[in-house]
Design a protein around this motif. Sequence first.
Motif, PDB file in Angstrom:
ATOM      1  N   HIS A 187      43.227 -60.457   5.194  1.00 12.25           N
ATOM      2  CA  HIS A 187      42.791 -59.466   4.553  1.00 12.25           C
ATOM      3  C   HIS A 187      41.158 -59.706   3.837  1.00 12.25           C
ATOM      4  N   VAL A 188      40.204 -59.422   3.779  1.00 13.10           N
ATOM      5  CA  VAL A 188      39.098 -59.665   4.065  1.00 13.10           C
ATOM      6  C   VAL A 188      38.517 -58.728   2.571  1.00 13.10           C
ATOM      7  N   VAL A 189      37.863 -59.671   1.977  1.00 13.10           N
ATOM      8  CA  VAL A 189      36.603 -58.859   0.838  1.00 13.10           C
ATOM      9  C   VAL A 189      35.509 -59.012   0.545  1.00 13.10           C
ATOM     10  N   PRO A 190      34.655 -58.367  -0.276  1.00 15.34           N
ATOM     11  CA  PRO A 190      33.361 -59.166  -0.183  1.00 15.34           C
ATOM     12  C   PRO A 190      33.535 -59.793  -1.781  1.00 15.34           C
ATOM     13  N   VAL A 191      32.989 -60.688  -1.780  1.00 18.12           N
ATOM     14  CA  VAL A 191      32.962 -61.578  -3.270  1.00 18.12           C
ATOM     15  C   VAL A 191      31.353 -60.291  -3.805  1.00 18.12           C
ATOM     16  N   LYS A 192      31.337 -60.208  -5.193  1.00 15.22           N
ATOM     17  CA  LYS A 192      29.812 -59.832  -5.351  1.00 15.22           C
ATOM     18  C   LYS A 192      29.377 -61.073  -7.200  1.00 15.22           C
ATOM     19  N   GLY A 193      30.822 -61.656  -7.953  1.00 11.86           N
ATOM     20  CA  GLY A 193      30.191 -62.012  -9.059  1.00 11.86           C
ATOM     21  C   GLY A 193      31.698 -63.232  -9.731  1.00 11.86           C
ATOM     22  N   TYR A 194      31.681 -63.585 -10.605  1.00 18.10           N
ATOM     23  CA  TYR A 194      33.031 -64.035 -11.253  1.00 18.10           C
ATOM     24  C   TYR A 194      32.909 -63.593 -12.895  1.00 18.10           C
ATOM     25  N   THR A 195      33.812 -64.038 -13.109  1.00 24.66           N
ATOM     26  CA  THR A 195      33.853 -63.548 -14.930  1.00 24.66           C
ATOM     27  C   THR A 195      34.263 -64.661 -16.060  1.00 24.66           C
ATOM     28  N   LYS A 196      33.582 -65.062 -16.951  1.00 22.92           N
ATOM     29  CA  LYS A 196      33.806 -66.163 -17.679  1.00 22.92           C
ATOM     30  C   LYS A 196      35.203 -66.900 -17.785  1.00 22.92           C
ATOM     31  N   THR A 197      35.804 -66.101 -17.732  1.00 24.25           N
ATOM     32  CA  THR A 197      37.513 -67.101 -17.252  1.00 24.25           C
ATOM     33  C   THR A 197      37.704 -67.388 -16.323  1.00 24.25           C
ATOM     34  N   ASN A 198      37.145 -67.809 -15.251  1.00 23.51           N
ATOM     35  CA  ASN A 198      36.950 -67.922 -13.279  1.00 23.51           C
ATOM     36  C   ASN A 198      37.697 -66.833 -13.043  1.00 23.51           C
ATOM     37  N   GLY A 199      37.452 -65.354 -12.917  1.00 28.63           N
ATOM     38  CA  GLY A 199      38.020 -64.311 -12.552  1.00 28.63           C
ATOM     39  C   GLY A 199      36.995 -64.208 -10.871  1.00 28.63           C
ATOM     40  N   ILE A 200      37.843 -63.988 -10.267  1.00 28.75           N
ATOM     41  CA  ILE A 200      36.307 -64.040  -9.080  1.00 28.75           C
ATOM     42  C   ILE A 200      36.463 -61.875  -8.222  1.00 28.75           C
ATOM     43  N   ILE A 201      35.008 -61.347  -9.036  1.00 23.79           N
ATOM     44  CA  ILE A 201      35.393 -59.811  -8.407  1.00 23.79           C
ATOM     45  C   ILE A 201      35.035 -60.166  -7.066  1.00 23.79           C
ATOM     46  N   THR A 202      35.783 -58.525  -7.253  1.00 23.13           N
ATOM     47  CA  THR A 202      35.329 -58.658  -5.462  1.00 23.13           C
ATOM     48  C   THR A 202      34.790 -56.609  -5.578  1.00 23.13           C
ATOM     49  N   HIS A 203      35.298 -56.193  -4.408  1.00 22.17           N
ATOM     50  CA  HIS A 203      35.065 -54.864  -4.240  1.00 22.17           C
ATOM     51  C   HIS A 203      36.515 -54.637  -3.018  1.00 22.17           C
ATOM     52  N   ASP A 204      37.942 -55.165  -3.655  1.00 25.99           N
ATOM     53  CA  ASP A 204      38.670 -54.453  -2.507  1.00 25.99           C
ATOM     54  C   ASP A 204      38.977 -53.178  -1.520  1.00 25.99           C
TER      55      ASP A 204
ATOM     56  N   TYR B 154      39.887 -61.072  -9.385  1.00 28.05           N
ATOM     57  CA  TYR B 154      41.454 -61.615  -9.051  1.00 28.05           C
ATOM     58  C   TYR B 154      41.418 -63.309  -9.707  1.00 28.05           C
ATOM     59  N   SER B 155      42.080 -63.617 -10.150  1.00 33.21           N
ATOM     60  CA  SER B 155      42.153 -64.688 -11.009  1.00 33.21           C
ATOM     61  C   SER B 155      41.778 -65.539  -9.928  1.00 33.21           C
ATOM     62  N   TRP B 156      41.935 -67.358 -10.466  1.00 34.66           N
ATOM     63  CA  TRP B 156      41.142 -67.933  -9.399  1.00 34.66           C
ATOM     64  C   TRP B 156      42.283 -68.890  -9.131  1.00 34.66           C
ATOM     65  N   SER B 157      43.110 -68.754 -10.005  1.00 29.49           N
ATOM     66  CA  SER B 157      45.103 -69.004  -9.424  1.00 29.49           C
ATOM     67  C   SER B 157      45.672 -68.179  -8.407  1.00 29.49           C
ATOM     68  N   ILE B 158      45.450 -67.190  -8.450  1.00 24.89           N
ATOM     69  CA  ILE B 158      45.422 -66.247  -7.111  1.00 24.89           C
ATOM     70  C   ILE B 158      44.623 -66.222  -5.363  1.00 24.89           C
ATOM     71  N   ILE B 159      43.320 -66.157  -5.587  1.00 23.25           N
ATOM     72  CA  ILE B 159      42.430 -66.689  -5.459  1.00 23.25           C
ATOM     73  C   ILE B 159      42.852 -67.895  -4.158  1.00 23.25           C
ATOM     74  N   ASP B 160      42.580 -68.958  -4.963  1.00 16.90           N
ATOM     75  CA  ASP B 160      42.964 -69.830  -4.290  1.00 16.90           C
ATOM     76  C   ASP B 160      44.190 -70.196  -3.610  1.00 16.90           C
ATOM     77  N   ARG B 161      45.397 -69.810  -3.606  1.00 15.36           N
ATOM     78  CA  ARG B 161      46.462 -70.251  -2.402  1.00 15.36           C
ATOM     79  C   ARG B 161      46.319 -69.346  -1.952  1.00 15.36           C
ATOM     80  N   SER B 162      45.449 -67.670  -1.766  1.00 20.21           N
ATOM     81  CA  SER B 162      45.610 -67.049  -0.829  1.00 20.21           C
ATOM     82  C   SER B 162      44.713 -67.029  -0.142  1.00 20.21           C
ATOM     83  N   PHE B 163      43.606 -67.946   0.441  1.00 14.83           N
ATOM     84  CA  PHE B 163      42.348 -68.436   0.901  1.00 14.83           C
ATOM     85  C   PHE B 163      42.792 -69.130   2.255  1.00 14.83           C
ATOM     86  N   HIS B 164      42.450 -67.983   2.969  1.00 17.52           N
ATOM     87  CA  HIS B 164      42.591 -68.434   4.199  1.00 17.52           C
ATOM     88  C   HIS B 164      42.380 -67.663   5.636  1.00 17.52           C
ATOM     89  N   ASP B 165      41.202 -68.541   6.256  1.00 15.37           N
ATOM     90  CA  ASP B 165      40.619 -67.765   7.129  1.00 15.37           C
ATOM     91  C   ASP B 165      41.821 -67.252   8.455  1.00 15.37           C
TER      92      ASP B 165
END
Length: 162
Positions: free
Chosen positions: A105-122, A133-144
């Motif tokens: 899955h590929v998403v554009p990322v357009k921002g982040y939150t104060k609590t380290n959430g990653i703002i996407t347009h999924d 998405y929380s950074w912890s979820i992004i961090d473990r899902s992050f693969h080309d």
Amino acid sequence: ACEEASILLVANVYQSKNWTRAQFNDEILKMVEWQKKRFGDYWHTTMEQTKEILEDYLGLKAVIHDNPSLEDMKRILTKGHFIIMPLDGKTLQNPYFKNGGPVYHVVPVKGYTKTNGIITHDVGTRRGEDYVYSWSIIDRSFHDYAEPMTEGGRRILEVLPE
């Protein structure tokens, strides 16, 4: 067509296209045809191929970043640049995905939150605008893209405004 939709969302903003839904759909179909000629198919594109689409098809510039940290991503986003990010969709835990989500899955990322959430347009769900998405979820899902997905490198595309 998450790669195509993500690319076109960024182009729509950077190039002030203001496409209608029908025009956006037509642009996806044109891009698919271009990819078939260029790559032999369009099913999944790596970040290298996605960069090629951005540059050669749309005339945008992009920079690949390997192994970016959350802080690296924040620096890019603070500059006002979009990020195109590849993910293992099955590990995202998005409750709006059917069948547990796509393998790739590929998403554009357009921002982040104060609590380290990653703002996407999924683009994988109708409820994906400003999806965080929380950074912890992004961090473990992050693969080309790779087979298996866990073998894919950790890389993103920073898309530069014109």
